[in-house]
Design an enzyme around this catalytic site. Structure first.
Site, PDB file in Angstrom:
ATOM      1  N   ASP A 273      25.645  15.470  -8.322  1.00  0.00           N
ATOM      2  CA  ASP A 273      26.949  14.810  -7.628  1.00  0.00           C
ATOM      3  C   ASP A 273      28.011  14.911  -6.739  1.00  0.00           C
ATOM      4  O   ASP A 273      29.247  15.653  -7.863  1.00  0.00           O
ATOM      5  CB  ASP A 273      27.173  13.906  -8.764  1.00  0.00           C
ATOM      6  CG  ASP A 273      27.980  12.666  -8.559  1.00  0.00           C
ATOM      7  OD1 ASP A 273      27.765  12.152  -6.906  1.00  0.00           O
ATOM      8  OD2 ASP A 273      27.794  11.512  -8.991  1.00  0.00           O
TER       9      ASP A 273
ATOM     10  N   GLU B 194      35.412  14.991  -5.784  1.00  0.00           N
ATOM     11  CA  GLU B 194      34.462  14.616  -6.594  1.00  0.00           C
ATOM     12  C   GLU B 194      33.545  16.241  -7.006  1.00  0.00           C
ATOM     13  O   GLU B 194      33.216  16.810  -5.889  1.00  0.00           O
ATOM     14  CB  GLU B 194      33.040  13.721  -6.596  1.00  0.00           C
ATOM     15  CG  GLU B 194      31.902  13.138  -7.493  1.00  0.00           C
ATOM     16  CD  GLU B 194      30.778  12.570  -7.978  1.00  0.00           C
ATOM     17  OE1 GLU B 194      30.887  11.624  -7.026  1.00  0.00           O
ATOM     18  OE2 GLU B 194      30.572  12.236  -9.164  1.00  0.00           O
TER      19      GLU B 194
ATOM     20  N   HIS C  25      30.354   2.326  -2.968  1.00  0.00           N
ATOM     21  CA  HIS C  25      28.469   2.572  -2.476  1.00  0.00           C
ATOM     22  C   HIS C  25      28.125   1.495  -1.259  1.00  0.00           C
ATOM     23  O   HIS C  25      27.061   1.330  -1.367  1.00  0.00           O
ATOM     24  CB  HIS C  25      27.818   1.933  -3.940  1.00  0.00           C
ATOM     25  CG  HIS C  25      27.669   1.817  -5.152  1.00  0.00           C
ATOM     26  ND1 HIS C  25      27.905   1.229  -6.606  1.00  0.00           N
ATOM     27  CD2 HIS C  25      28.543   3.518  -5.765  1.00  0.00           C
ATOM     28  CE1 HIS C  25      27.597   1.937  -7.565  1.00  0.00           C
ATOM     29  NE2 HIS C  25      29.002   2.849  -7.511  1.00  0.00           N
TER      30      HIS C  25
ATOM     31  N   HIS D 247      37.929   2.637 -10.514  1.00  0.00           N
ATOM     32  CA  HIS D 247      36.732   2.991 -10.753  1.00  0.00           C
ATOM     33  C   HIS D 247      37.218   4.127 -12.184  1.00  0.00           C
ATOM     34  O   HIS D 247      38.578   5.086 -12.030  1.00  0.00           O
ATOM     35  CB  HIS D 247      35.769   3.779 -10.600  1.00  0.00           C
ATOM     36  CG  HIS D 247      36.041   5.020  -9.163  1.00  0.00           C
ATOM     37  ND1 HIS D 247      35.777   6.479  -9.685  1.00  0.00           N
ATOM     38  CD2 HIS D 247      36.075   4.514  -7.646  1.00  0.00           C
ATOM     39  CE1 HIS D 247      36.337   7.247  -8.595  1.00  0.00           C
ATOM     40  NE2 HIS D 247      36.652   5.838  -7.800  1.00  0.00           N
TER      41      HIS D 247
ATOM     42  N   ASP E 286       0.487  -1.275  -0.636  1.00  0.00           N
ATOM     43  CA  ASP E 286      -0.287   0.083   0.213  1.00  0.00           C
ATOM     44  C   ASP E 286       1.057   1.326   0.166  1.00  0.00           C
ATOM     45  O   ASP E 286       0.052   1.823  -0.127  1.00  0.00           O
ATOM     46  CB  ASP E 286      -1.138  -0.296   1.109  1.00  0.00           C
ATOM     47  CG  ASP E 286      -1.533  -1.190   0.822  1.00  0.00           C
ATOM     48  OD1 ASP E 286      -2.381  -1.306  -0.205  1.00  0.00           O
ATOM     49  OD2 ASP E 286      -3.343  -1.061   1.982  1.00  0.00           O
TER      50      ASP E 286
ATOM     51  N   HIS F  21      31.675  10.759 -14.876  1.00  0.00           N
ATOM     52  CA  HIS F  21      30.351  10.614 -16.419  1.00  0.00           C
ATOM     53  C   HIS F  21      30.021  11.328 -16.186  1.00  0.00           C
ATOM     54  O   HIS F  21      29.477  12.581 -15.707  1.00  0.00           O
ATOM     55  CB  HIS F  21      29.583   9.144 -15.271  1.00  0.00           C
ATOM     56  CG  HIS F  21      29.279   9.585 -13.843  1.00  0.00           C
ATOM     57  ND1 HIS F  21      28.152  10.776 -13.356  1.00  0.00           N
ATOM     58  CD2 HIS F  21      29.982   9.089 -12.323  1.00  0.00           C
ATOM     59  CE1 HIS F  21      27.930  10.511 -12.527  1.00  0.00           C
ATOM     60  NE2 HIS F  21      28.975  10.062 -11.643  1.00  0.00           N
TER      61      HIS F  21
ATOM     62  N   HIS G 262      23.926   9.476 -13.410  1.00  0.00           N
ATOM     63  CA  HIS G 262      25.551   8.894 -14.490  1.00  0.00           C
ATOM     64  C   HIS G 262      23.886   9.251 -15.745  1.00  0.00           C
ATOM     65  O   HIS G 262      22.811   8.227 -16.500  1.00  0.00           O
ATOM     66  CB  HIS G 262      25.285   7.315 -14.192  1.00  0.00           C
ATOM     67  CG  HIS G 262      26.000   6.926 -13.317  1.00  0.00           C
ATOM     68  ND1 HIS G 262      26.313   5.630 -12.867  1.00  0.00           N
ATOM     69  CD2 HIS G 262      26.543   7.880 -12.222  1.00  0.00           C
ATOM     70  CE1 HIS G 262      26.836   5.818 -11.410  1.00  0.00           C
ATOM     71  NE2 HIS G 262      27.621   7.044 -11.505  1.00  0.00           N
TER      72      HIS G 262
ATOM     73  N   ASP H  72      29.763  11.227   0.033  1.00  0.00           N
ATOM     74  CA  ASP H  72      29.129  11.554  -1.917  1.00  0.00           C
ATOM     75  C   ASP H  72      27.754  11.077  -1.863  1.00  0.00           C
ATOM     76  O   ASP H  72      26.919  10.434  -1.393  1.00  0.00           O
ATOM     77  CB  ASP H  72      29.992  10.450  -2.645  1.00  0.00           C
ATOM     78  CG  ASP H  72      29.174  10.313  -3.810  1.00  0.00           C
ATOM     79  OD1 ASP H  72      28.435  11.137  -4.834  1.00  0.00           O
ATOM     80  OD2 ASP H  72      29.881   9.321  -4.880  1.00  0.00           O
TER      81      ASP H  72
ATOM     82  N   TYR I 203      42.206   4.243  -2.414  1.00  0.00           N
ATOM     83  CA  TYR I 203      41.243   3.697  -1.454  1.00  0.00           C
ATOM     84  C   TYR I 203      41.900   2.199  -1.204  1.00  0.00           C
ATOM     85  O   TYR I 203      42.474   1.439  -1.722  1.00  0.00           O
ATOM     86  CB  TYR I 203      39.706   2.586  -2.145  1.00  0.00           C
ATOM     87  CG  TYR I 203      39.275   3.827  -2.567  1.00  0.00           C
ATOM     88  CD1 TYR I 203      37.823   4.598  -1.705  1.00  0.00           C
ATOM     89  CD2 TYR I 203      39.463   4.523  -4.305  1.00  0.00           C
ATOM     90  CE1 TYR I 203      37.166   5.227  -2.382  1.00  0.00           C
ATOM     91  CE2 TYR I 203      38.503   5.126  -4.419  1.00  0.00           C
ATOM     92  CZ  TYR I 203      37.592   5.379  -4.708  1.00  0.00           C
ATOM     93  OH  TYR I 203      36.405   6.860  -4.550  1.00  0.00           O
TER      94      TYR I 203
ATOM     95  N   GLU J   9      36.209  12.775 -10.402  1.00  0.00           N
ATOM     96  CA  GLU J   9      35.925  11.891  -9.408  1.00  0.00           C
ATOM     97  C   GLU J   9      36.775  11.399  -9.146  1.00  0.00           C
ATOM     98  O   GLU J   9      36.610   9.923  -8.977  1.00  0.00           O
ATOM     99  CB  GLU J   9      34.282  11.254  -9.222  1.00  0.00           C
ATOM    100  CG  GLU J   9      34.121  11.125 -10.344  1.00  0.00           C
ATOM    101  CD  GLU J   9      32.354  10.221  -9.440  1.00  0.00           C
ATOM    102  OE1 GLU J   9      32.525   9.551  -8.494  1.00  0.00           O
ATOM    103  OE2 GLU J   9      31.722  10.136 -10.593  1.00  0.00           O
TER     104      GLU J   9
ATOM    105  N   ARG K 102      37.693  10.394  -1.949  1.00  0.00           N
ATOM    106  CA  ARG K 102      37.026  11.096  -3.378  1.00  0.00           C
ATOM    107  C   ARG K 102      37.022  11.990  -3.398  1.00  0.00           C
ATOM    108  O   ARG K 102      36.360  12.566  -1.858  1.00  0.00           O
ATOM    109  CB  ARG K 102      36.115   9.417  -3.516  1.00  0.00           C
ATOM    110  CG  ARG K 102      35.795   9.927  -5.061  1.00  0.00           C
ATOM    111  CD  ARG K 102      34.772   8.946  -5.257  1.00  0.00           C
ATOM    112  NE  ARG K 102      33.241   8.514  -4.755  1.00  0.00           N
ATOM    113  CZ  ARG K 102      33.146   7.791  -3.849  1.00  0.00           C
ATOM    114  NH1 ARG K 102      34.119   6.883  -3.710  1.00  0.00           N
ATOM    115  NH2 ARG K 102      32.254   7.361  -3.191  1.00  0.00           N
TER     116      ARG K 102
HETATM  117  N1  GLY Z   1      27.304   9.014  -6.548  1.00  0.00           N
HETATM  118  C1  GLY Z   1      28.063   7.875  -7.580  1.00  0.00           C
HETATM  119  C2  GLY Z   1      28.625   8.352  -8.430  1.00  0.00           C
HETATM  120  O1  GLY Z   1      29.297   9.168  -7.955  1.00  0.00           O
HETATM  121  O2  GLY Z   1      28.630   7.899  -9.799  1.00  0.00           O
HETATM  122 MN    MN Z   2      29.879  10.180  -9.856  1.00  0.00          MN
HETATM  123 MN    MN Z   3      28.983  10.180  -6.842  1.00  0.00          MN
END
Ligand code: GLY
Ligand code: MN
Ligand code: MN
Length: 450
Positions: A267, A404, A239, A346, A35, A350, A357, A256, A384, A380, A402
């Site tokens: 972001d 970004e 993540h 990574h 619901d 993006h 993204h 983040d 790590y 970004e 990181r």
């Molecule tokens: N927050 C997702 C990324 O940095 O791609």
């Molecule tokens: Mn990002």
């Molecule tokens: Mn991010």
């Protein structure tokens, strides 16, 4: 703003040409649990073309059709449902408010749409995004084909509408850039609040709450994605969204987080010491990432290819890892062997837009695409180093960093939309030292997570 949606439809229809039809469904409502619905968020492609915020709708574009080029199927007005769920545009609203030239109840789709389809040669449709409409589409098409003996030809070609729309979405208009600037500014202010509110003993989710609060009171009611708030070892989990642990003196905190404003994402990641002062080894690693980010941002220039910022970041990260004794060998060979990957796994960014993204291809004809003014991307890089990292001195362990930012390509070079979130060591330390002890009282006795 309606003019902008109209311009987009006109551009799409010019590109489609006569004899074509485009069909775009609204996103379905998603259930959270019994619901309870998730708050409705329109599909980005559908909204980009229509500006229509309701579910249960299908937009149809038929260039050069005499009766109406833009037809919107949507819910009918319904006093009883509107008493419960709020107002609906209905067919009249679809025309008067949202610029449709004709509108029908969504319940009439099966009857009306096949008749529109059978007149067209080319169908622009994003297959595989909406299983319900995919199924109905294939039923309509087989029905039309089964009538071929009565002279009906039906469509001959199916074309991926998403590809064309995504190329349009990749280049942001001035109105889109304004929304993205606002989103990035609000998030930057929220990052400042988190830095100022941080104290040892708080839980990560309390810092997340600081972020959400600042976004909310500034008019950004939704987040572009779930916030990642990780301290110490948690910062090494890319993540991490549990956000449950207590933040401890001596640890770094990685956050983040980015709000959505007017359906445009920001972001931003910042990493700072929970205590307000970087330790020597934290500062050294942090400055390595900051240097890599600076070099990458400097490559965000019209005419450079998509991968240039990533290549710049990998070069600096590798040089710095060698300088700090974490990697050993010749930089060029280490880059060729991708030896940075255990520590930086990574990519450097993006596209950013209505989706975090965002859409748009990264390669054209097999080559990295060239950057153009109006494109927005994130930059970004990170490092790590979890506890136990093989061959790495203990003093670097449990460090996740990181940094970004959201960057707009302009004729004049990179414009950092998120620049108001501090990232220089001295800036961060000064801001944290000046922090009001607003939520300090919460610290030691934070409630355990539910
Ligand atoms: N927050 C997702 C990324 O940095 O791609
Ligand atoms: Mn990002
Ligand atoms: Mn991010």
């Amino acid at each position: 703003m309606q003019k902008e949606f109209e311009r987009r439809r006109a551009q799409l229809m010019r590109m489609m040409g006569p004899g074509a039809i485009a069909i775009l469904p609204a996103a379905p409502i998603a259930m959270r649990n019994r619901d309870v619905e998730h708050r409705y968020r329109p599909d980005s492609d559908f909204y980009y073309v229509t500006g229509f915020p309701e579910p249960e709708a299908v937009a149809v574009l038929i260039p050069q059709r005499e009766q109406a080029e833009y037809v919107l199927f949507c819910r009918e007005r319904d006093d009883e449902r509107e008493q419960w769920d709020g107002s609906r545009a209905g067919q009249q609203g679809a025309i008067e408010i949202y610029g449709a030239q004709d509108s029908f109840p969504i319940g009439d789709l099966d009857e009306i749409l096949p008749r529109m389809l059978e007149q067209c040669e080319r169908v622009f449709y994003a297959m595989g995004c909406n299983p319900d409409l995919d199924r109905r589409m294939s039923e309509w098409i087989s029905k039309i084909r089964s009538q071929s003996r009565s002279g009906l030809e039906g469509p001959l070609e199916f074309i991926a509408l998403d590809h064309y729309l995504h190329e349009m979405r990749l280049l942001k208009s001035p109105a889109e850039i304004r929304a993205m600037r606002t989103a990035a500014r609000i998030s930057a202010q929220a990052h400042r609040r988190v830095m100022q509110g941080c104290r040892p003993g708080l839980r990560e989710y309390q810092l997340e709450a600081e972020f959400l609060h600042e976004c909310g009171i500034r008019g950004a009611r939704h987040q572009a994605y779930p916030s990642i708030v990780g301290s110490g070892a948690n910062a090494c989990i890319l993540h991490y969204i549990d956000n449950n642990d207590a933040v401890e003196d001596g640890d770094l905190l990685l956050i983040d987080a980015g709000c959505e404003y007017d359906l445009y994402a920001s972001d931003i990641t910042r990493t700072f010491p929970v205590s307000g002062r970087f330790s020597e080894s934290q500062r050294v690693l942090y400055e390595a990432v900051l240097k890599a980010q600076g070099a990458a941002i400097d490559e965000v220039r019209a005419g450079n290819h998509w991968n240039a910022p990533h290549e710049a970041a990998v070069l600096v990260i590798t040089e710095e890892l060698v300088r700090l004794g974490i990697l050993r060998g010749a930089v060029a060979q280490l880059i060729e062997d991708e030896k940075h990957k255990p520590f930086y796994m990574h990519r450097t960014g993006h596209w950013l837009g209505m989706d975090v993204h965002d859409v748009g291809s990264y390669k054209v004809d097999g080559e990295w695409r060239l950057l153009e003014p109006g494109m927005v991307l994130t930059v970004e890089p990170g490092l790590y180093i979890p506890a136990g990292a093989e061959g790495v001195d203990k003093r670097w362990w449990n460090t996740g960093i990181r940094i970004e930012d959201d960057v707009l390509v302009t004729e004049a070079g990179p414009e950092i939309l998120s620049a108001e979130a501090p990232k220089a060591v001295a800036e961060i330390e000064a801001l944290m030292a000046a922090a009001p002890p607003r939520i300090a009282a919460l610290s030691a006795r934070s409630p355990a997570p539910a």
